[in-house]
Design an enzyme around this catalytic site. Structure first.
Site, PDB file in Angstrom:
ATOM      1  N   SER A  18     -20.042 -25.640  -3.154  1.00 41.80           N
ATOM      2  CA  SER A  18     -20.616 -25.908  -1.833  1.00 41.80           C
ATOM      3  C   SER A  18     -21.283 -27.275  -1.905  1.00 41.80           C
ATOM      4  O   SER A  18     -21.422 -27.853  -2.992  1.00 41.80           O
ATOM      5  CB  SER A  18     -21.652 -24.844  -1.486  1.00 41.80           C
ATOM      6  OG  SER A  18     -22.722 -24.929  -2.414  1.00 41.80           O
TER       7      SER A  18
ATOM      8  N   ASP B 297     -16.354 -26.439  -0.552  1.00 42.44           N
ATOM      9  CA  ASP B 297     -16.486 -25.385   0.456  1.00 42.44           C
ATOM     10  C   ASP B 297     -17.380 -25.890   1.599  1.00 42.44           C
ATOM     11  O   ASP B 297     -18.444 -26.472   1.343  1.00 42.44           O
ATOM     12  CB  ASP B 297     -17.146 -24.169  -0.224  1.00 42.44           C
ATOM     13  CG  ASP B 297     -17.094 -22.912   0.627  1.00 42.44           C
ATOM     14  OD1 ASP B 297     -16.172 -22.800   1.456  1.00 42.44           O
ATOM     15  OD2 ASP B 297     -17.960 -22.033   0.433  1.00 42.44           O
TER      16      ASP B 297
ATOM     17  N   GLU C 283     -11.381 -25.203   9.996  1.00 42.26           N
ATOM     18  CA  GLU C 283     -11.702 -23.896  10.607  1.00 42.26           C
ATOM     19  C   GLU C 283     -11.640 -23.986  12.123  1.00 42.26           C
ATOM     20  O   GLU C 283     -12.139 -24.939  12.718  1.00 42.26           O
ATOM     21  CB  GLU C 283     -13.107 -23.465  10.151  1.00 42.26           C
ATOM     22  CG  GLU C 283     -13.551 -22.116  10.713  1.00 42.26           C
ATOM     23  CD  GLU C 283     -14.883 -21.644  10.117  1.00 42.26           C
ATOM     24  OE1 GLU C 283     -15.144 -21.889   8.917  1.00 42.26           O
ATOM     25  OE2 GLU C 283     -15.668 -21.043  10.865  1.00 42.26           O
TER      26      GLU C 283
ATOM     27  N   HIS D 162     -12.864 -16.484   4.922  1.00 39.46           N
ATOM     28  CA  HIS D 162     -14.213 -16.701   4.399  1.00 39.46           C
ATOM     29  C   HIS D 162     -14.962 -15.375   4.502  1.00 39.46           C
ATOM     30  O   HIS D 162     -14.470 -14.424   5.108  1.00 39.46           O
ATOM     31  CB  HIS D 162     -14.937 -17.756   5.235  1.00 39.46           C
ATOM     32  CG  HIS D 162     -14.541 -19.151   4.887  1.00 39.46           C
ATOM     33  ND1 HIS D 162     -15.420 -20.063   4.385  1.00 39.46           N
ATOM     34  CD2 HIS D 162     -13.343 -19.779   4.948  1.00 39.46           C
ATOM     35  CE1 HIS D 162     -14.777 -21.204   4.160  1.00 39.46           C
ATOM     36  NE2 HIS D 162     -13.521 -21.064   4.503  1.00 39.46           N
TER      37      HIS D 162
ATOM     38  N   SER E 133     -16.796 -10.900   0.771  1.00 39.78           N
ATOM     39  CA  SER E 133     -17.353 -10.036  -0.274  1.00 39.78           C
ATOM     40  C   SER E 133     -17.412  -8.598   0.230  1.00 39.78           C
ATOM     41  O   SER E 133     -17.615  -8.351   1.421  1.00 39.78           O
ATOM     42  CB  SER E 133     -18.771 -10.502  -0.648  1.00 39.78           C
ATOM     43  OG  SER E 133     -18.696 -11.649  -1.456  1.00 39.78           O
TER      44      SER E 133
ATOM     45  N   ASN F 262     -12.338 -16.173   0.059  1.00 32.73           N
ATOM     46  CA  ASN F 262     -13.590 -16.736  -0.478  1.00 32.73           C
ATOM     47  C   ASN F 262     -14.580 -15.647  -0.875  1.00 32.73           C
ATOM     48  O   ASN F 262     -14.874 -14.749  -0.066  1.00 32.73           O
ATOM     49  CB  ASN F 262     -14.272 -17.580   0.599  1.00 32.73           C
ATOM     50  CG  ASN F 262     -13.619 -18.928   0.779  1.00 32.73           C
ATOM     51  OD1 ASN F 262     -12.521 -19.167   0.291  1.00 32.73           O
ATOM     52  ND2 ASN F 262     -14.299 -19.814   1.487  1.00 32.73           N
ATOM     53  N   ILE F 263     -15.110 -15.797  -2.074  1.00 32.74           N
ATOM     54  CA  ILE F 263     -16.104 -14.837  -2.558  1.00 32.74           C
ATOM     55  C   ILE F 263     -17.340 -15.588  -3.064  1.00 32.74           C
ATOM     56  O   ILE F 263     -17.264 -16.337  -4.042  1.00 32.74           O
ATOM     57  CB  ILE F 263     -15.527 -13.974  -3.712  1.00 32.74           C
ATOM     58  CG1 ILE F 263     -14.285 -13.188  -3.248  1.00 32.74           C
ATOM     59  CG2 ILE F 263     -16.595 -13.029  -4.270  1.00 32.74           C
ATOM     60  CD1 ILE F 263     -14.525 -12.133  -2.200  1.00 32.74           C
TER      61      ILE F 263
HETATM   62  P1  13P Z   1     -19.281 -14.048   1.137  1.00 31.95           P
HETATM   63  O1  13P Z   1     -20.688 -14.284   1.547  1.00 31.95           O
HETATM   64  O2  13P Z   1     -18.687 -12.890   1.852  1.00 31.95           O
HETATM   65  O3  13P Z   1     -19.107 -13.913  -0.308  1.00 31.95           O
HETATM   66  O4  13P Z   1     -18.433 -15.335   1.589  1.00 31.95           O
HETATM   67  C1  13P Z   1     -18.467 -16.534   0.877  1.00 31.95           C
HETATM   68  C2  13P Z   1     -17.738 -17.630   1.599  1.00 31.95           C
HETATM   69  O5  13P Z   1     -16.959 -17.394   2.475  1.00 31.95           O
HETATM   70  C3  13P Z   1     -18.001 -19.019   1.190  1.00 31.95           C
HETATM   71  O6  13P Z   1     -17.379 -19.930   2.035  1.00 31.95           O
END
Ligand code: 13P
Length: 311
Positions: free
Chosen positions: A50, A82, A134, A208, A211, A251-252
């Protein structure tokens, strides 16, 4: 060299209907831990920085560091920015050797999103770097407004006008712990995903906010002093289904970060008379390895995809 851009990774993922995990990393040890699991599982992967984690690593050249710790790695992987906030930060990642960047101008008007993304794409493609953008807003389901979901027609127009390489779509996922309201049954808008897929066959899509925050993870996190009371994540089966449609990158951040802190808290609590940092850091790294391993094998279906040493 196994450091590649996302087009190279997406090609196989799209064809074989699996997704590549992209993990929000903060340290070099995290990167190495991920690469070790992926090497063992023969899975491609995306190391995702990030803006904040990049600042944290400052003033190091991230690409040089990663090349240094990946000399024995033979699976393909990418270094990705990211949620790039500006054209300048995307360009500086490209100059530094990132193989992929996301420009997130989704908060602006459609026209402005196009203008900003186009400028990043033009610069990136000259350097063989791929660009994710996006359309829509990922927290759609939490905000409860239809406007936040990705409009399939706008998605097509956006890709035509910007020439970006992949698109983050909003179908009900969201960043952080609570992806749905308390009283809501978690679900995703597969109708939107199918429509985008119909209109954009062979175009890689990105999820995105994916999780799952399982009850087990929440429980383990809280066992040694964590105080997170509730979480509502994305059901694993929904992610596997999305991967089979044309979601190539998932993405996680939250699961990965919580796993790390869980390992760290546990080690701190159980070793109160010790002070060697690796005594505490190794269990944290072991936890993220378990997290990545599980997702590759059981959710993203990306394990055992790389048959040979990547050239
Ligand atoms: P989460 O918060 O669901 O892990 O998503 C992370 C993400 O999308 C980072 O861009």
């Amino acid at each position: 060299m196994p450091l590649v851009n996302l087009n190279e990774l997406y090609l196989d993922a799209y064809k074989n209907k699996y997704a590549i995990g992209a993990y929000n990393v903060d340290t070099l040890h995290m990167c190495r831990a991920i690469l070790e699991v992926c090497e063992k599982n023969r899975s491609p992967v995306i190391l995702m920085f990030s803006e904040g984690s990049r600042e944290f690593m400052h003033p190091c050249n991230i690409k040089e560091l990663i090349l240094n710790i990946s000399k024995d790695i033979t699976i393909p992987f990418a270094i990705h920015l990211d949620h790039g906030r500006s054209i300048e930060s995307c360009k500086s990642c490209i100059d530094e050797g990132f193989t992929s960047v996301m420009i997130d101008a989704s908060k602006y008007s459609f026209e402005e999103n196009v203008r900003i993304t186009k400028e990043v794409v033009e610069y990136a493609h000259k350097h063989n770097v791929t660009v994710e953008a996006e359309v829509g807003c990922v927290e759609a389901s939490l905000k409860g407004e239809d406007d936040f979901y990705t409009d399939p027609d706008l998605a097509v127009k956006f890709i035509k006008e910007t020439n970006c390489d992949s698109l983050a779509v909003s179908i009900g996922t969201g960043h952080g712990l609570m992806k749905f309201k308390n009283d809501e049954t978690p679900s995703l808008r597969f109708d939107i995903l199918e429509k985008i897929n119909e209109k954009l066959p062979n175009f890689p899509l990105v999820l995105h906010g994916s999780s799952s925050i399982s009850p087990q993870l929440l429980n383990d996190f809280n066992k040694y002093g964590g105080t997170i009371k509730e979480a509502k994540g994305i059901d694993e089966a929904l992610l596997t289904k999305a991967a089979s449609i044309n979601v190539c990158k998932i993405n996680i951040g939250t699961d990965f970060r919580m796993s790390y802190i869980t390992g760290l808290r546990e080690a701190l609590a159980l070793n109160s008379n010790k002070f060697t940092p690796r005594t505490f850091l190794q269990p944290a790294l072991d936890r993220i390895k378990q997290c990545v391993d599980y997702k590759q094998k059981h959710i993203f279906m990306s394990a055992n995809r790389i048959k040979e040493e990547y050239k």
